[in-house]
Design a protein around this motif. Structure first.
Motif, PDB file in Angstrom:
ATOM      1  N   PHE A 144       0.826  -1.207   0.000  1.00 35.66           N
ATOM      2  CA  PHE A 144       0.000   0.000   0.000  1.00 35.66           C
ATOM      3  C   PHE A 144       0.864   1.263   0.000  1.00 35.66           C
ATOM      4  CE2 PHE A 144      -3.481  -2.652   2.020  1.00 35.66           C
ATOM      5  CZ  PHE A 144      -4.241  -2.696   0.863  1.00 35.66           C
ATOM      6  N   GLU A 145       1.941   1.271   0.775  1.00 34.02           N
ATOM      7  CA  GLU A 145       2.812   2.446   0.805  1.00 34.02           C
ATOM      8  C   GLU A 145       3.428   2.712  -0.573  1.00 34.02           C
ATOM      9  OE1 GLU A 145       4.326   2.422   5.475  1.00 34.02           O
ATOM     10  OE2 GLU A 145       5.584   1.554   3.904  1.00 34.02           O
ATOM     11  N   GLU A 146       3.825   1.615  -1.246  1.00 40.27           N
ATOM     12  CA  GLU A 146       4.427   1.795  -2.560  1.00 40.27           C
ATOM     13  C   GLU A 146       3.408   2.316  -3.566  1.00 40.27           C
ATOM     14  OE1 GLU A 146       7.261   1.772  -5.569  1.00 40.27           O
ATOM     15  OE2 GLU A 146       7.466   1.648  -3.385  1.00 40.27           O
ATOM     16  N   GLN A 147       2.188   1.725  -3.507  1.00 37.88           N
ATOM     17  CA  GLN A 147       1.163   2.177  -4.455  1.00 37.88           C
ATOM     18  C   GLN A 147       0.737   3.621  -4.184  1.00 37.88           C
ATOM     19  OE1 GLN A 147       0.021   0.428  -7.156  1.00 37.88           O
ATOM     20  NE2 GLN A 147       1.706  -0.952  -6.584  1.00 37.88           N
ATOM     21  N   VAL A 151       1.467  16.632  -3.251  1.00 38.23           N
ATOM     22  CA  VAL A 151       0.248  15.801  -3.313  1.00 38.23           C
ATOM     23  C   VAL A 151       0.376  14.625  -2.326  1.00 38.23           C
ATOM     24  CG1 VAL A 151      -1.219  14.346  -4.758  1.00 38.23           C
ATOM     25  CG2 VAL A 151      -0.147  16.416  -5.723  1.00 38.23           C
ATOM     26  N   GLU A 152      -0.586  14.528  -1.420  1.00 44.69           N
ATOM     27  CA  GLU A 152      -0.665  13.383  -0.486  1.00 44.69           C
ATOM     28  C   GLU A 152      -2.051  12.755  -0.597  1.00 44.69           C
ATOM     29  OE1 GLU A 152       0.416  14.112   3.521  1.00 44.69           O
ATOM     30  OE2 GLU A 152       2.125  15.414   2.988  1.00 44.69           O
ATOM     31  N   SER A 153      -2.102  11.478  -0.975  1.00 46.56           N
ATOM     32  CA  SER A 153      -3.381  10.783  -1.101  1.00 46.56           C
ATOM     33  C   SER A 153      -3.863  10.297   0.284  1.00 46.56           C
ATOM     34  CB  SER A 153      -3.248   9.564  -2.015  1.00 46.56           C
ATOM     35  OG  SER A 153      -2.886   9.961  -3.311  1.00 46.56           O
ATOM     36  N   LEU A 154      -5.188  10.080   0.368  1.00 48.54           N
ATOM     37  CA  LEU A 154      -5.759   9.538   1.620  1.00 48.54           C
ATOM     38  C   LEU A 154      -5.231   8.119   1.881  1.00 48.54           C
ATOM     39  CD1 LEU A 154      -9.508  10.636   1.425  1.00 48.54           C
ATOM     40  CD2 LEU A 154      -7.803  11.378   3.100  1.00 48.54           C
ATOM     41  N   ALA A 201      -4.837   1.854  13.897  1.00 46.95           N
ATOM     42  CA  ALA A 201      -4.352   2.927  13.028  1.00 46.95           C
ATOM     43  C   ALA A 201      -2.948   3.368  13.438  1.00 46.95           C
ATOM     44  CB  ALA A 201      -5.317   4.111  13.065  1.00 46.95           C
ATOM     45  N   GLU A 202      -2.714   3.434  14.742  1.00 52.16           N
ATOM     46  CA  GLU A 202      -1.373   3.796  15.199  1.00 52.16           C
ATOM     47  C   GLU A 202      -0.368   2.694  14.876  1.00 52.16           C
ATOM     48  OE1 GLU A 202      -1.524   4.710  19.298  1.00 52.16           O
ATOM     49  OE2 GLU A 202      -2.950   6.374  19.096  1.00 52.16           O
ATOM     50  N   LEU A 203      -0.820   1.420  15.053  1.00 46.64           N
ATOM     51  CA  LEU A 203       0.090   0.292  14.797  1.00 46.64           C
ATOM     52  C   LEU A 203       0.420   0.176  13.314  1.00 46.64           C
ATOM     53  CD1 LEU A 203       1.521  -2.252  15.956  1.00 46.64           C
ATOM     54  CD2 LEU A 203      -0.579  -3.516  15.462  1.00 46.64           C
ATOM     55  N   ALA A 204      -0.605   0.403  12.467  1.00 44.72           N
ATOM     56  CA  ALA A 204      -0.434   0.203  11.021  1.00 44.72           C
ATOM     57  C   ALA A 204      -0.254   1.530  10.275  1.00 44.72           C
ATOM     58  CB  ALA A 204      -1.638  -0.553  10.467  1.00 44.72           C
ATOM     59  N   GLU A 205       0.253   2.504  10.951  1.00 40.61           N
ATOM     60  CA  GLU A 205       0.416   3.816  10.309  1.00 40.61           C
ATOM     61  C   GLU A 205       1.257   3.695   9.038  1.00 40.61           C
ATOM     62  OE1 GLU A 205       2.191   8.297  11.328  1.00 40.61           O
ATOM     63  OE2 GLU A 205       2.348   6.643  12.773  1.00 40.61           O
ATOM     64  N   LEU A 206       0.698   4.257   7.905  1.00 38.72           N
ATOM     65  CA  LEU A 206       1.383   4.200   6.615  1.00 38.72           C
ATOM     66  C   LEU A 206       2.279   5.432   6.454  1.00 38.72           C
ATOM     67  CD1 LEU A 206      -1.599   3.021   4.352  1.00 38.72           C
ATOM     68  CD2 LEU A 206       0.218   1.630   5.346  1.00 38.72           C
ATOM     69  N   ARG A 207       3.517   5.161   6.169  1.00 36.70           N
ATOM     70  CA  ARG A 207       4.480   6.255   5.990  1.00 36.70           C
ATOM     71  C   ARG A 207       4.749   6.411   4.485  1.00 36.70           C
ATOM     72  NH1 ARG A 207       5.752   3.319  10.439  1.00 36.70           N
ATOM     73  NH2 ARG A 207       6.024   4.464  12.400  1.00 36.70           N
ATOM     74  N   VAL A 208       3.973   7.336   3.870  1.00 37.69           N
ATOM     75  CA  VAL A 208       4.036   7.545   2.408  1.00 37.69           C
ATOM     76  C   VAL A 208       4.562   8.960   2.120  1.00 37.69           C
ATOM     77  CG1 VAL A 208       2.739   7.518   0.247  1.00 37.69           C
ATOM     78  CG2 VAL A 208       2.065   5.995   2.138  1.00 37.69           C
ATOM     79  N   ASP A 209       5.597   9.022   1.342  1.00 34.89           N
ATOM     80  CA  ASP A 209       6.139  10.346   0.961  1.00 34.89           C
ATOM     81  C   ASP A 209       5.183  11.029  -0.011  1.00 34.89           C
ATOM     82  OD1 ASP A 209       8.383   9.861   2.464  1.00 34.89           O
ATOM     83  OD2 ASP A 209       9.481   8.942   0.780  1.00 34.89           O
TER      84      ASP A 209
END
Length: 642
Positions: free
Chosen positions: A34-37, A133-136, A107-115
């Motif tokens: 998910f982070e990569e996509q 641009v930051e997607s949801l 949500a805290e445990l699985a927090e997505l770190r997306v640039d």
């Protein structure tokens, strides 16, 4: 802990480990995906939007409108344009915390770190600004949460199915374990039973080892039985008829005349085959032996026919032509005397063609206060008178049975019924101790209160047997003694005698087992005894009683034992705790080497199956002193200190 519970714990533990492992692996993989996509989406959307913005007039209002339109049509968390100096030109942001039903902790445990996606917006040859641009990420978190929940339910369902299947398989596999446990418990209780070998290798090895142990014990007991039977036949039995010999008759009379209860009354009958030498000459040796065996069989048959009239019967061949029948606790000698006389007459008539037969018979009653020589003198006189009449007949040494002088049948029925209902049956207790003085238990001897009289067991028990009241009497005594024991602070173990009539009566037996179960907290303080003769005559009833009483913790024993102990089938499987030797075996042991040798064999066999051996009716310290050398563990009687 039960094996089935351990299985469930093991399955649960394995499934939890598998679930956590699968969750961690799938979670990390899915989050990385998910982070990569999202990162690629941010970059693509940033480049596309920057290209669109570069081709329009750089009016702030128009730029803001285009940014707002793009923000509203896409799933964005942040769209922002910053000028080269770092000041924002236009910005749109959205709070992502409220999306979906994802718990905060997840949500805290699985927090997505997306640039964020970054693109430059040109304005001619100059740079207009930088687009971020930051997607949801909430949709990705929802997908992760749904996957985790679905994975949990699947693992839970698989664990439940595996647990149920495992329980069924385990139940099938451990079914032989129940037999293994029972056999192990039986061996621990000195009961040596065998079981079939299960298919499971480990169980089979254990069962085989215990079966080998049981087989060796059985072989040892079989050899000891054979040796004891040979000794008994040689020392106490007549070689031709198999009944007792003169030595056995003497032991019985000595024991009965030494009874502690002076009110016991017994019957004795002598039968003489007159002129045996002439009969032997006419019939021949073999036919004469057959006739003697017929006489013995007829006496045994008559005694068996009147089994409810007495406690024990002892038949002996005193010499070549004389036979004795002793019946203990006999109320009335008259019916048996008549039957014995009629039986001998029939036997004489049947053989009248081959040889004229005459049987002389004498009958008498006696108690422990009587003198032995006086009894035998009366009987000899009766035989002489019967022989003088030259026909088969019976002479009574006394015309009136002394037991009849107390009360009649109707009186005793009323007395016993009222005593049972009113609780007038009580017990006095006499100690049974080990040879070192330690108390084993106190044996309850019954007494009956009637008006101002107190009757001993020897006076009313024969009437209770004759009137069919022994089951009710036993139940009243057991209930009373258990109640008395429960109300005592300083409890001493007791022993209660049970009649076989109680065990044969279905209603009485069920009530007895119910009483014992209700007072199972007292089980380690209570011993229950049944006479050896009753055990041999009714082995099934006694075995069922042992199987009911022993698991509750009650100590079961056999009293008046020793003469036919080897005839008790599967003695090592009954769960017995002790035996009390018949007093006829332990009286005058100092001058009776044959009984001493026989007792050594009895105690050796009893100890082999874990039984405590107790000598009953010890009358002096001299008798007590010699018991240890014979392997006897304890004793009871007037020779012991109370």
């Amino acid at each position: 802990m039960a094996l089935n519970r351990q299985l469930w714990i093991a399955i649960a533990s394995v499934m939890i480990i598998a679930f956590v492992s699968s969750l961690v692996i799938s979670f990390q993989s899915a989050r990385g995906y998910f982070e990569e996509q999202l990162r690629l989406k941010n970059i693509d959307n940033a480049n596309t939007l920057a290209l669109s913005l570069s081709q329009v007039e750089k009016d702030p209002v128009l730029i803001d409108l285009m940014l707002a339109a793009q923000f509203d049509t896409g799933h964005y968390q942040r769209l922002e344009i910053i000028d080269p100096e770092g000041d924002p030109i236009a910005s749109r942001t959205r709070d992502d915390a409220g999306l979906g039903d994802v718990p905060d902790w997840f949500a805290e445990l699985a927090e997505l770190r997306v640039d964020p996606g970054v693109a430059q917006i040109p304005d001619g040859w100059q740079q207009y600004g930088t687009l971020y641009v930051e997607s949801l990420s909430g949709f990705a978190l929802e997908a992760l949460w749904d996957t985790t929940v679905e994975l949990f339910y699947w693992f839970f369902a698989i664990a439940a199915v595996l647990g149920l299947i495992g329980s069924l398989v385990l139940k099938s596999l451990t079914r032989p374990l129940v037999d293994v446990v029972r056999q192990a418990e039986a061996i621990g209780s000195q009961r040596f039973v065998t079981t079939s070998e299960p298919r499971t290798l480990e169980f089979r090895r254990v069962v085989r080892a215990m079966n080998i142990l049981t087989g060796r014990v059985r072989q040892m007991l079989g050899e000891e039985r054979a040796r004891l039977e040979e000794m008994r036949q040689r020392l106490q039995s007549d070689a031709l008829t198999g009944v007792g010999n003169r030595a056995r008759f003497d032991d019985v009379m000595t024991a009965l005349l030494a009874d502690d209860d002076p009110n016991c009354h017994h019957g004795i009958f002598l039968v003489r085959l007159v002129n045996l030498a002439e009969i032997n000459r006419r019939l021949g040796h073999q036919d004469t032996d057959t006739l003697i065996c017929e006489v013995t069989a007829r006496i045994e048959e008559i005694a068996r026919r009147h089994r409810d009239q007495f406690t024990d019967d002892h038949i002996a061949r005193l010499n070549g032509s004389d036979f004795a029948l002793v019946l203990t606790d006999l109320l009335d000698i008259e019916p048996i005397a008549n039957q014995l006389e009629a039986g001998m007459r029939q036997l004489a008539e049947r053989h009248s063609d081959a040889a004229p037969l005459q049987f002389a018979l004498a009958a008498d009653s006696f108690g422990s206060r009587d003198d032995r020589s006086a009894i035998l003198t009366r009987l000899d006189d009766g035989l002489a008178r019967a022989e003088h009449r030259q026909t088969t007949c019976l002479e009574r040494a006394r015309a009136i049975d002394q037991a009849e002088q107390l009360h009649g049948s109707d009186d005793w029925r009323e007395i016993l019924g009222a005593a049972i209902e009113g609780g007038d049956i009580h017990a006095v207790h006499f100690s049974t101790r080990r040879l070192d003085g330690r108390l084993i238990h106190r044996e309850a001897m019954l007494r009956l209160d009637e008006d101002r009289n107190t009757w001993t067991a020897g006076q009313f028990l024969p009437w209770a047997r004759r009137l069919g009241l022994l089951p009710q009497l036993d139940l009243a005594v057991v209930e009373g003694e258990l109640e008395r024991l429960a109300n005592q602070d300083d409890r001493e173990p007791i022993a209660l005698n049970l009649s076989i009539e109680t065990l044969l009566d279905d209603v009485a037996r069920h009530r007895l087992i119910g009483l014992l179960a209700l007072r199972s907290n007292l089980a380690d303080q209570v011993s229950l005894e049944v006479a050896e003769r009753s055990v041999i005559d009714h082995p099934v009833a006694f075995r069922e009683f042992c199987e009911a009483a022993a698991p509750l913790g009650y100590r079961v024993g056999i009293e008046k034992a020793g003469h036919r102990l080897i005839d008790i089938d599967a003695l090592h499987e009954l769960g017995l705790v002790y035996i009390k030797l018949d007093r006829s075996l332990t009286t005058d042991l100092r001058d009776n080497e044959s009984n001493r040798n026989y007792l050594r064999g009895i105690t050796g066999m009893a100890h082999a199956v874990g039984l405590t051996v107790i000598a009953d009716g010890v009358r002096s310290t001299e008798e007590l002193a010699g018991l240890g050398d014979l392997g006897i563990d304890g004793a009871s009687g007037p020779g012991l200190p109370d």
